[in-house]
Design a protein around this motif. Structure first.
Motif, PDB file in Angstrom:
ATOM      1  N   SER A  93     -37.471 -36.239 -19.821  1.00 47.82           N
ATOM      2  CA  SER A  93     -36.446 -37.207 -19.634  1.00 47.82           C
ATOM      3  C   SER A  93     -36.705 -38.093 -17.609  1.00 47.82           C
ATOM      4  CB  SER A  93     -34.721 -36.558 -19.310  1.00 47.82           C
ATOM      5  OG  SER A  93     -34.229 -35.879 -20.347  1.00 47.82           O
ATOM      6  N   ALA A  94     -37.439 -36.990 -17.290  1.00 47.89           N
ATOM      7  CA  ALA A  94     -37.660 -38.294 -16.215  1.00 47.89           C
ATOM      8  C   ALA A  94     -38.846 -39.552 -16.627  1.00 47.89           C
ATOM      9  CB  ALA A  94     -38.146 -37.650 -15.215  1.00 47.89           C
ATOM     10  N   GLU A  95     -39.199 -39.442 -17.222  1.00 48.17           N
ATOM     11  CA  GLU A  95     -40.755 -40.601 -18.052  1.00 48.17           C
ATOM     12  C   GLU A  95     -39.401 -41.169 -18.726  1.00 48.17           C
ATOM     13  OE1 GLU A  95     -43.793 -40.912 -18.290  1.00 48.17           O
ATOM     14  OE2 GLU A  95     -44.991 -39.005 -18.558  1.00 48.17           O
ATOM     15  N   LYS A  96     -38.620 -40.668 -19.517  1.00 43.35           N
ATOM     16  CA  LYS A  96     -38.120 -41.797 -19.982  1.00 43.35           C
ATOM     17  C   LYS A  96     -36.780 -43.150 -18.915  1.00 43.35           C
ATOM     18  CE  LYS A  96     -36.632 -38.869 -24.340  1.00 43.35           C
ATOM     19  NZ  LYS A  96     -35.505 -38.111 -24.568  1.00 43.35           N
ATOM     20  N   VAL A  97     -36.300 -42.212 -18.001  1.00 43.29           N
ATOM     21  CA  VAL A  97     -35.386 -42.846 -16.484  1.00 43.29           C
ATOM     22  C   VAL A  97     -36.747 -44.415 -15.865  1.00 43.29           C
ATOM     23  CG1 VAL A  97     -34.360 -42.605 -14.848  1.00 43.29           C
ATOM     24  CG2 VAL A  97     -33.830 -41.401 -16.599  1.00 43.29           C
ATOM     25  N   PHE A  98     -37.938 -43.571 -15.713  1.00 43.74           N
ATOM     26  CA  PHE A  98     -39.295 -44.337 -15.355  1.00 43.74           C
ATOM     27  C   PHE A  98     -39.384 -45.595 -15.685  1.00 43.74           C
ATOM     28  CE2 PHE A  98     -43.874 -45.452 -13.974  1.00 43.74           C
ATOM     29  CZ  PHE A  98     -43.066 -44.891 -12.862  1.00 43.74           C
ATOM     30  N   VAL A  99     -39.620 -45.479 -17.674  1.00 41.33           N
ATOM     31  CA  VAL A  99     -39.809 -46.504 -18.483  1.00 41.33           C
ATOM     32  C   VAL A  99     -38.686 -47.030 -18.128  1.00 41.33           C
ATOM     33  CG1 VAL A  99     -40.689 -47.107 -20.789  1.00 41.33           C
ATOM     34  CG2 VAL A  99     -41.715 -44.921 -19.340  1.00 41.33           C
TER      35      VAL A  99
END
Length: 561
Positions: A93-99
């Motif tokens: 989920s952190a990856e999705k927010v970051f992207v």
């Protein structure tokens, strides 16, 4: 209010306050959501689910609300989202927010590096560091500390050290991180050297630094370095810090200097249970069981409530004293104080009963334990082995496998010892062969020694030689001593010569190999060969310590007085 409650770990109250805010119709802004995300980030670690809803679910609700209210482009809020997901371990989920961020900050990159570090994924953390630099962002001190921590947690201390050496002015946190890395990876000498380097760079240590380096000194048995750190702790004002004092007691205890441990303990103005436990452990390590029992009694008289570690240590002391009566008294106290369900206390009780010869008592307790781990099973199997009951040891080993508990290298030392002592040769050989093939446990010196002893006792020397030729640890003297001793019993002269030659090479000043081989020749009537061995012993200037009786000891003591 929400921020204050979160900082004081009143997580449920903070969450309830946010709900009250919504019910009253007060407008939620990005600051409100950031505070609540901070609550979610802390909640999983500190109190778990709030009101039946997992922290992850609550965090996702906050995420949804932030999008609904139009804050998805607010960088500060998005960083709070990243931090929340990273701290609860949801890096997908952190990856999705970051992207999806339209722009990043150094804080955003730091959070991602720290998140992967907490998941012990140093490769992914390093990937983010490279991407950060490629995108034109300059790493700051927090970046390097997060990357260093990621390497340490992943066990990659070598890369961690490279990062540390690149830091122009490492902070105290960075020094502590790399020192902890060396300590955790048992590279204690490097930790001591780095601590000395830290002193030359005029970086003052804190209580964490001192505790870590004292732990390394204790593992090395490095008394002089321990004394130097003791002096440094006095210099920097930690003379009455119980955390540092416990570590000092540990160093002196492991170096056999219990008088110094007592001195450190006696100088503390205030004590806690950890200091008492350190002293109890010191007495136990140095086989001062009676002192440990007296110290435990004093601890209770002064109003300190023993912990699980206190009871485990004092019961272990009873085992070393072979004092079943005192062990049973502590067993009763453990029941009374409510520590019976602790696995390590239970394992100590099993050890105590077994070492005192009451294997049935140990098994009765083992059978009613509410929880077991590998240590518990190992203690019970080892207890049967110690008391010569190989059949029950083997049955318990099979029960352990059937229960789904994975055996470790200590399990195999225990069960192979049991097979050796009870002449269960075929069973021992089958277990030895299954170690690596079925359970992935690589045989060590102790395992080779056990199976060679097992086969040698039965006179199966052809199989012994096959193992000797195949084993990787040919330079271990204990293995060859076991072979030589068994050869003497079974009069296997050819293998005895080979074992003796290996021992001459490995430990030329050890008289045992010369004497055993010479006695073997003598018992077979080969007097000339016996003389050759004794001449070799003289030529190599090997001295055999003379034996003496108890009466001789008494005369020596009287003469000294």
């Amino acid at each position: 209010m929400m921020g204050g409650l979160a900082q004081t770990n009143q997580i449920k109250e903070a969450a309830e306050l946010f709900r009250l805010m919504l019910r009253k119709g007060i407008r939620v802004d990005s600051v409100s959501l950031s505070s609540m995300l901070g609550v979610c980030a802390k909640g999983e670690r500190d109190v778990g689910p709030c009101h039946g809803i997992s922290t992850n679910a609550q965090g996702k609700q906050m995420h949804t609300l932030s999008v609904k209210l139009g804050f998805e482009r607010d960088l500060h809020l998005c960083n709070s989202l990243l931090d929340m997901y990273a701290k609860i371990g949801d890096m997908d989920s952190a990856e999705k927010v970051f992207v999806n961020l339209n722009r990043h900050s150094v804080v955003s990159w730091n959070i991602m590096i720290a998140g992967y570090g907490n998941r012990c994924n140093s490769e992914k953390a390093a990937e983010y560091l490279q991407r950060m630099q490629s995108d034109g962002y300059e790493p700051d001190d927090v970046t390097y500390i997060n990357m260093l921590t990621a390497c340490v947690k992943s066990g990659d201390v070598r890369t961690g050290r490279q990062i540390f050496d690149c830091m122009p002015c490492p902070s105290l946190t960075s020094w502590n991180a790399i020192l902890s890395g060396y300590n955790q990876n048992a590279d204690h000498r490097e930790a001591v050297e780095l601590f000395r380097k830290m002193q030359f760079q005029c970086q003052h240590p804190d209580r964490t630094t001192l505790a870590v380096i004292l732990s390394s000194c204790a593992e090395l048995g490095f008394l002089e370095a321990g004394k130097e750190v003791h002096a440094a702790s006095q210099k920097f004002g930690f003379y009455d810090d119980v955390y540092v004092a416990s570590s000092l007691i540990n160093v002196y205890s492991k170096c056999g200097k219990m008088e110094l441990s007592k001195h450190v303990f006696s100088k503390l103005p205030e004590l806690d249970v950890v200091c008492w436990n350190s002293m109890l452990a010191g007495f136990s390590i140095n086989s001062l069981g009676q002192d440990a029992l007296s110290f435990f009694k004093k601890m209770r008289q002064l109003g300190f409530f023993p912990s699980e570690f206190s009871f485990a240590t004092v019961v272990s002391s009873c085992a070393k004293l072979s004092s079943l009566f005192q062990g049973q008294q502590f067993h009763a106290q453990i029941v009374k104080d409510g520590f019976l369900d602790d696995i390590f206390v239970g394992s100590s009780l099993i050890e105590m009963y077994c070492k005192c010869g009451d294997v049935n008592g140990a098994r009765c307790f083992f059978d009613v334990m509410p929880g077991r781990n590998t240590v518990t099973w190992n203690e019970m199997i080892h207890g049967y082995a110690q008391n010569g009951d190989g059949h029950n040891a083997l049955c318990l080993y099979n029960d352990m496998i059937s229960s789904g508990e994975k055996p470790d290298d200590i399990t195999y030392v225990a069960v192979l010892t049991a097979c050796s002592h009870s002449a269960l040769v075929d069973e021992g050989l089958e277990i030895f062969n299954a170690m690596l093939q079925k359970y992935g446990v690589v045989p060590k010196v102790a395992h080779y020694t056990c199976i060679i002893d097992c086969l040698s006792r039965a006179g199966r020397f052809n199989e012994v030689e096959v193992i000797l030729d195949a084993m990787p640890c040919k330079d271990d003297a204990v293995v060859w001593e076991v072979v030589l001793s068994s050869c003497r019993i079974h009069a296997n002269l050819s293998l005895a010569k080979r074992a003796a030659e290996e021992l001459y090479r490995l430990d030329p000043q050890n008289s045992a190999s010369y004497v055993l081989l010479a006695n073997m020749y003598s018992s077979l009537g080969k007097w000339d060969d016996a003389h050759v061995v004794r001449d070799l012993m003289s030529h190599n200037q090997v001295r055999k310590d003379p034996g003496y009786s108890r009466n001789d000891t008494q005369i020596i003591l009287e003469n000294e007085q």
